[in-house]
Write an enzyme that holds these catalytic residues in place. Structure first.
Site, PDB file in Angstrom:
ATOM      1  N   ASP A   6     -34.654  33.608  -8.733  1.00  0.00           N
ATOM      2  CA  ASP A   6     -35.150  33.227  -7.408  1.00  0.00           C
ATOM      3  C   ASP A   6     -36.178  34.265  -6.978  1.00  0.00           C
ATOM      4  O   ASP A   6     -35.946  35.482  -7.088  1.00  0.00           O
ATOM      5  CB  ASP A   6     -33.994  33.182  -6.401  1.00  0.00           C
ATOM      6  CG  ASP A   6     -34.396  32.546  -5.088  1.00  0.00           C
ATOM      7  OD1 ASP A   6     -33.788  31.544  -4.716  1.00  0.00           O
ATOM      8  OD2 ASP A   6     -35.320  33.070  -4.419  1.00  0.00           O
ATOM      9  N   ILE A   7     -37.299  33.766  -6.492  1.00  0.00           N
ATOM     10  CA  ILE A   7     -38.424  34.641  -6.159  1.00  0.00           C
ATOM     11  C   ILE A   7     -38.073  35.628  -5.036  1.00  0.00           C
ATOM     12  O   ILE A   7     -38.652  36.709  -4.950  1.00  0.00           O
ATOM     13  CB  ILE A   7     -39.674  33.778  -5.806  1.00  0.00           C
ATOM     14  CG1 ILE A   7     -40.960  34.531  -6.075  1.00  0.00           C
ATOM     15  CG2 ILE A   7     -39.627  33.219  -4.403  1.00  0.00           C
ATOM     16  CD1 ILE A   7     -41.277  34.699  -7.527  1.00  0.00           C
TER      17      ILE A   7
ATOM     18  N   GLN B  34     -30.960  23.849   3.091  1.00  0.00           N
ATOM     19  CA  GLN B  34     -31.669  23.514   1.851  1.00  0.00           C
ATOM     20  C   GLN B  34     -33.162  23.438   2.166  1.00  0.00           C
ATOM     21  O   GLN B  34     -33.574  22.791   3.135  1.00  0.00           O
ATOM     22  CB  GLN B  34     -31.185  22.164   1.281  1.00  0.00           C
ATOM     23  CG  GLN B  34     -31.807  21.855  -0.085  1.00  0.00           C
ATOM     24  CD  GLN B  34     -31.251  20.582  -0.733  1.00  0.00           C
ATOM     25  OE1 GLN B  34     -30.480  19.852  -0.113  1.00  0.00           O
ATOM     26  NE2 GLN B  34     -31.654  20.325  -1.968  1.00  0.00           N
TER      27      GLN B  34
ATOM     28  N   HIS C 260     -29.898  22.788  -6.609  1.00  0.00           N
ATOM     29  CA  HIS C 260     -29.852  24.096  -7.268  1.00  0.00           C
ATOM     30  C   HIS C 260     -28.647  24.887  -6.786  1.00  0.00           C
ATOM     31  O   HIS C 260     -28.185  24.737  -5.662  1.00  0.00           O
ATOM     32  CB  HIS C 260     -31.140  24.889  -6.999  1.00  0.00           C
ATOM     33  CG  HIS C 260     -31.505  24.958  -5.551  1.00  0.00           C
ATOM     34  ND1 HIS C 260     -32.155  23.942  -4.908  1.00  0.00           N
ATOM     35  CD2 HIS C 260     -31.285  25.904  -4.622  1.00  0.00           C
ATOM     36  CE1 HIS C 260     -32.329  24.269  -3.634  1.00  0.00           C
ATOM     37  NE2 HIS C 260     -31.804  25.458  -3.432  1.00  0.00           N
TER      38      HIS C 260
HETATM   39  P1  AMP Z   1     -32.604  26.703  -0.670  1.00  0.00           P
HETATM   40  O1  AMP Z   1     -33.097  27.324   0.588  1.00  0.00           O
HETATM   41  O2  AMP Z   1     -31.126  26.781  -0.869  1.00  0.00           O
HETATM   42  O3  AMP Z   1     -33.133  25.286  -0.839  1.00  0.00           O
HETATM   43  O4  AMP Z   1     -33.195  27.598  -1.846  1.00  0.00           O
HETATM   44  C1  AMP Z   1     -34.447  27.426  -2.383  1.00  0.00           C
HETATM   45  C2  AMP Z   1     -34.769  28.703  -3.098  1.00  0.00           C
HETATM   46  O5  AMP Z   1     -35.867  28.476  -3.957  1.00  0.00           O
HETATM   47  C3  AMP Z   1     -35.166  29.853  -2.172  1.00  0.00           C
HETATM   48  O6  AMP Z   1     -34.239  30.923  -2.288  1.00  0.00           O
HETATM   49  C4  AMP Z   1     -36.550  30.259  -2.686  1.00  0.00           C
HETATM   50  O7  AMP Z   1     -36.726  31.649  -2.720  1.00  0.00           O
HETATM   51  C5  AMP Z   1     -36.563  29.673  -4.072  1.00  0.00           C
HETATM   52  N1  AMP Z   1     -37.893  29.383  -4.579  1.00  0.00           N
HETATM   53  C6  AMP Z   1     -38.827  28.598  -4.013  1.00  0.00           C
HETATM   54  N2  AMP Z   1     -39.939  28.557  -4.785  1.00  0.00           N
HETATM   55  C7  AMP Z   1     -39.672  29.321  -5.881  1.00  0.00           C
HETATM   56  C8  AMP Z   1     -40.414  29.670  -7.052  1.00  0.00           C
HETATM   57  N3  AMP Z   1     -41.668  29.218  -7.255  1.00  0.00           N
HETATM   58  N4  AMP Z   1     -39.824  30.474  -7.957  1.00  0.00           N
HETATM   59  C9  AMP Z   1     -38.583  30.951  -7.754  1.00  0.00           C
HETATM   60  N5  AMP Z   1     -37.829  30.639  -6.683  1.00  0.00           N
HETATM   61  C10 AMP Z   1     -38.365  29.851  -5.752  1.00  0.00           C
END
Ligand code: AMP
Ligand code: ZN
Length: 141
Positions: A30-31, A94, A100
């Protein structure tokens, strides 16, 4: 699915830090790295959220989570625990609508992950608890 950032990551149209991949799932960092090693596990099949899984896909995806968790435990000897978080729909935070599972290693009580469960147990009588449990039970297929 078009315009899905996680489908684009699976298809390598967007770069990611790969942790594990097979025919069914992809795991990547996760970024935000809420804590070091914060990883996302996603099904390769585009589904929106937990409500979208059939039994077979759920078995395939969730059965692979423990081995990724164990590999994190081995990779980070200072890891003291792991929170698994799965947000479903906007109300539940979300933000990416491709299902995920967050795997968030825990190192100290003061690290940057926070999750609190308020104890409302005293507001519910035994009758209320029975009724609530039954209402869910009746809908299980
Ligand atoms: P959620 O808020 O549970 O839907 O989590 C989505 C997650 O995706 C967040 O923690 C973001 O940091 C992660 N995220 C979004 N774009 C990317 C990306 N390009 N690479 C890695 N993680 C990402
Ligand atoms: Zn997708």
């Amino acid at each position: 699915m078009e315009n899905c950032i996680f489908c684009k990551i699976i298809n390598k149209e967007i770069p990611s830090y790969s942790v594990y991949e097979d025919e069914d799932i992809y795991a990547f960092l996760d970024i935000t790295q809420t804590t070091k090693g914060h990883t996302l596990v996603i099904p390769k099949k585009h589904i929106t959220d937990i409500f979208d899984y059939d039994d077979e896909l759920a078995a395939v995806v969730f059965s692979k989570v423990p081995k990724i968790a164990r590999s994190m435990e081995k990779a980070f000897p200072d890891m003291q625990g792991l929170n698994m978080v799965n947000n479903n729909k906007e109300m539940a935070y979300q933000s990416v609508f491709h299902s995920h599972i967050h795997l968030i290693p825990r190192y100290t009580k003061k690290d940057d992950f926070a999750l609190t469960f308020k104890d409302n147990g005293k507001k519910y009588t035994s009758e209320m608890m029975t009724k609530i449990a039954k209402s869910i039970q009746e809908e299980i297929e």
